[in-house]
Design an enzyme around this catalytic site. Structure first.
Site, PDB file in Angstrom:
ATOM      1  N   CYS A 106       1.039  -1.056  -0.046  1.00 30.67           N
ATOM      2  CA  CYS A 106      -0.054  -0.055   0.047  1.00 30.67           C
ATOM      3  C   CYS A 106       0.983   1.194   0.086  1.00 30.67           C
ATOM      4  CB  CYS A 106      -1.023  -0.002   1.375  1.00 30.67           C
ATOM      5  SG  CYS A 106      -1.970   1.539   1.495  1.00 30.67           S
ATOM      6  N   LYS A 145       1.602  -9.687  -0.471  1.00 30.42           N
ATOM      7  CA  LYS A 145       1.328  -8.899  -1.571  1.00 30.42           C
ATOM      8  C   LYS A 145       2.439  -7.653  -1.419  1.00 30.42           C
ATOM      9  CE  LYS A 145      -2.276  -6.592  -4.481  1.00 30.42           C
ATOM     10  NZ  LYS A 145      -2.182  -5.252  -4.188  1.00 30.42           N
ATOM     11  N   ASP A 208      -3.051  -3.869 -14.414  1.00 29.39           N
ATOM     12  CA  ASP A 208      -3.701  -3.410 -15.470  1.00 29.39           C
ATOM     13  C   ASP A 208      -4.243  -4.316 -16.516  1.00 29.39           C
ATOM     14  OD1 ASP A 208      -2.328  -1.105 -14.677  1.00 29.39           O
ATOM     15  OD2 ASP A 208      -0.351  -1.068 -16.077  1.00 29.39           O
ATOM     16  N   GLY A 230      -8.303  -6.079 -10.337  1.00 31.36           N
ATOM     17  CA  GLY A 230      -8.705  -4.854  -9.651  1.00 31.36           C
ATOM     18  C   GLY A 230      -9.552  -4.023 -10.471  1.00 31.36           C
ATOM     19  N   ARG A 231      -9.044  -2.896 -10.832  1.00 32.35           N
ATOM     20  CA  ARG A 231      -9.788  -1.855 -11.409  1.00 32.35           C
ATOM     21  C   ARG A 231     -10.290  -2.303 -12.736  1.00 32.35           C
ATOM     22  NH1 ARG A 231      -4.860   2.229 -11.504  1.00 32.35           N
ATOM     23  NH2 ARG A 231      -3.852   0.161 -11.861  1.00 32.35           N
TER      24      ARG A 231
END
Ligand SMILES: Cc1cc2nc3c(=O)[nH]c(=O)nc-3n(C[C@H](O)[C@H](O)[C@H](O)COP(=O)(O)O)c2cc1C
Length: 333
Positions: A106, A145, A208, A230-231
């Protein structure tokens, strides 16, 4: 020592497995369930502060709860103190997750300032201590991660990977950006390929992947075991089905305008059921634009949705939206 029974999930981190990324503010139980329904094999919770969990704030605890029907979920923890991470892992393990994931990536200032998240990429001995402490207290698989490093000048994901493997983690997720990149620029997929060559535990690729083509490319160029999305799942939870269909050679059902609104409505109803009407409707405001992306003439609807305060209002706007989409179809037919 926690008392939970070790869950044997062969194949959890195996080839072709697809996973929903940990996404603070997004990978909550309703969205995870939706992604599972569209074919995600496992998911990771929003990150949870180890110190917060120990202090047992209700909000923190709630992040770890799961909805009926969800598949395997990993609980993600962040923090910098080995004892706190170990205690938090015990508490998290008590809620019955499939695994515990430790956040060493993070980039957010608030987290890094307290030496958590990607700050641990600058202190690999402490990272190792955290893994040992957590592993000594839970029997569940523990995963980590990481990022590529703090900065290009401090790139150290290969060293981190070796340390993590040596400390006994079950899989490593690499989001191949430096902390200094935040979420901008592009992910260095070549780092995933190099990590895969360096360690023998499963490598989960994050960064990505927004289409079937991206999926095929990342698997082909990195040989990663699992792909994390994710996105690419924001407002498109069906991306998991598109990929699964491609892998099994099936024609995929395209998700057209009205269908999109129906899926959005399902998420709306689940969020409200899960969080209560007031909070659910408030928190939904950030997701509408993702579902409406690419549909023409949506500006007014976006504005109306972002101002709505009750479930009834939201449902009325969604009905108007369906009407509008049908009208547009007729006009272009
Ligand atoms: C809004 C947002 C919230 C995120 N929250 C977390 C988190 O809680 N824990 C974590 O490890 N990574 C978090 N990430 C990083 C993602 O898990 C992922 O590694 C990154 O976004 C790259 O993958 P993508 O391009 O598929 O989104 C977050 C990313 C975004 C955009």
């Amino acid at each position: 020592m926690s008392e939970e029974v070790k869950i044997d999930r062969p194949g959890l981190f195996g080839k072709n497995s697809l996973c929903l990324a940990p996404l603070a503010g997004y990978s909550d139980a309703p969205f995870r369930l939706l992604c599972f329904e569209f074919g995600a094999d496992f998911a990771v919770t929003e990150m949870v502060s180890s110190e917060g969990l120990i202090r047992a704030g209700d909000k923190t605890r709630k992040i770890l709860r799961r909805m009926e029907g969800e598949g395997p979920v990993g609980c993600q923890l962040f923090g910098a103190r080995p004892e706190s991470m170990a205690r938090a892992a015990e508490l998290a393990a008590g809620t019955g997750p499939a695994f515990i994931d430790l956040n060493f990536g993070c980039p957010v200032k608030k987290v890094v300032k307290k030496n958590g998240g990607s700050a641990l990429m600058r202190d690999l001995p402490l990272m190792e201590k955290i893994i040992h402490a957590v592993k000594s207290r839970v029997t569940l698989p523990v995963t980590a991660k990481i990022r590529s490093g703090w900065s290009a000048a401090e790139e150290n994901y290969l060293e981190a990977g070796e340390i993590l493997e040596g400390a006994g983690v079950s899989a490593i997720t690499l989001h191949p950006r430096y902390r200094t990149q935040g979420f901008g620029g592009s992910a260095h997929w070549d780092h995933i390929a190099r990590l895969k060559e360096r360690v023998s535990i499963p490598v989960i690729a994050s960064g990505d992947v927004k289409s079937v083509a991206d999926y095929l490319k990342i698997v082909d160029t990195t040989a990663c075991d699992v792909v994390m999305i994710g996105r690419g799942a924001f407002g498109r939870p069906w991306i998991f089905r598109e990929i699964k269909d491609r892998l099994s050679g099936r024609d995929t059902d395209p998700v057209e305008g009205v269908e999109r609104i129906n899926i959005l409505e399902r998420q709306v109803r689940m969020e409200v059921e899960w969080k209560g009407e007031k909070r659910g409707v408030m928190e939904l405001r950030k997701i509408y634009r993702w579902y409406l992306k690419g549909l023409p003439g949506m500006k007014d609807f976006r504005t109306r949705l972002s101002r709505s305060g009750t479930l009834r209002e939201v449902l009325e706007i969604l009905e108007d939206l369906r009407e509008e989409i049908r009208k547009q179809w007729k006009e272009t037919a």
